[in-house]
Design a protein around this motif. Structure first.
Motif, short mmCIF file in Angstrom:
data_model
loop_
_atom_site.label_atom_id
_atom_site.label_comp_id
_atom_site.label_asym_id
_atom_site.label_seq_id
_atom_site.Cartn_x
_atom_site.Cartn_y
_atom_site.Cartn_z
N ALA A 90 3.65 8.91 -5.45
CA ALA A 90 4.80 9.61 -4.86
C ALA A 90 5.75 10.01 -5.97
CB ALA A 90 5.51 8.71 -3.86
N ASP A 91 6.56 10.99 -5.69
CA ASP A 91 7.56 11.42 -6.67
C ASP A 91 8.68 10.41 -6.81
OD1 ASP A 91 6.19 13.77 -7.18
OD2 ASP A 91 7.29 14.90 -5.66
N LYS A 99 0.85 -1.20 0.00
CA LYS A 99 0.00 0.00 0.00
C LYS A 99 0.88 1.25 0.00
CE LYS A 99 -3.92 1.97 2.45
NZ LYS A 99 -4.84 1.81 3.57
N ARG A 100 1.90 1.23 0.81
CA ARG A 100 2.83 2.38 0.87
C ARG A 100 3.59 2.53 -0.45
NH1 ARG A 100 6.16 4.95 5.40
NH2 ARG A 100 7.97 5.78 4.27
N ARG A 103 10.86 6.01 -11.33
CA ARG A 103 10.83 6.80 -10.09
C ARG A 103 11.22 5.95 -8.88
NH1 ARG A 103 5.61 7.81 -12.22
NH2 ARG A 103 4.91 6.64 -10.43
N SER A 104 11.94 4.86 -9.13
CA SER A 104 12.30 3.92 -8.07
C SER A 104 13.81 3.87 -7.86
CB SER A 104 11.79 2.52 -8.43
OG SER A 104 12.35 1.54 -7.60
N ILE A 141 14.57 3.00 -1.68
CA ILE A 141 15.05 1.63 -1.77
C ILE A 141 14.40 0.71 -0.73
CG2 ILE A 141 17.09 2.11 -0.37
CD1 ILE A 141 18.58 0.04 -2.09
N TYR A 142 14.27 1.18 0.50
CA TYR A 142 13.76 0.31 1.55
C TYR A 142 12.29 -0.04 1.33
CZ TYR A 142 18.17 1.75 3.55
OH TYR A 142 19.50 2.01 3.73
N ASP A 143 11.51 0.94 0.90
CA ASP A 143 10.10 0.65 0.59
C ASP A 143 10.01 -0.30 -0.60
OD1 ASP A 143 9.03 2.19 2.65
OD2 ASP A 143 8.89 3.99 1.41
N GLY A 144 10.90 -0.13 -1.57
CA GLY A 144 10.91 -1.02 -2.73
C GLY A 144 11.28 -2.45 -2.36
#
Length: 143
Positions: free
Chosen positions: A44-45, A38-39, A104-105, A49-52
């Protein structure tokens, strides 16, 4: 990157996520998993890395419960049982994976520079295709 291979749990962040799941009460594990894609899928712009890395790990857990999926947990994934994950998590995981490989990642950027980058991208595609299989073209269905 604290990464040793291209699999979903082959980095420090995902391994920590597996530990977080093991520490959570069984009834809270679905919510912990749901929060990650979900996050990552939220507009987001830039996706850090950690969310990915967590999004890829969460997607692998969703894939593992899909009828066409396979276990994606290595020694670094969660060792405690997971509840049955609801089907609506599949499309949320797909949306998160799409963000993970987007321009954007940060994670996609770093893997683009790595020797195993093509293998990593192929593994992400494999996870995504289980959750949202590609529609064969008409030419493919004729043969």
């Amino acid at each position: 990157m604290g990464t040793w291979d291209f699999g979903p749990f082959d980095n420090d962040t995902a391994a920590d996520f597996g530990g977080d799941l093991d520490e959570a009460a069984l009834k809270e594990r679905e919510s912990v998993i749901r929060g990650v894609p979900k996050r990552a899928a939220a507009p987001a712009d830039y996706l850090g890395i950690y969310d990915g890395e967590r999004a890829v790990a969460a997607a692998a857990l969703v894939v593992a419960q899909h009828p066409d999926g396979e276990s994606a947990c290595s020694n670094y994934g969660p060792s405690e049982p997971l509840p049955e994950l609801p089907a609506d998590l599949r499309m949320l995981a797909v949306d998160a994976l799409d963000q993970v490989v987007s321009d954007r990642s940060e994670l996609a950027e770093l893997w683009a520079e790595a020797a195993n980058g093509p293998k990593w991208r192929q593994d992400i595609t494999r996870l995504r295709d289980v959750l949202d299989p590609p529609i064969p073209s008409q030419e493919e269905t004729l043969f």
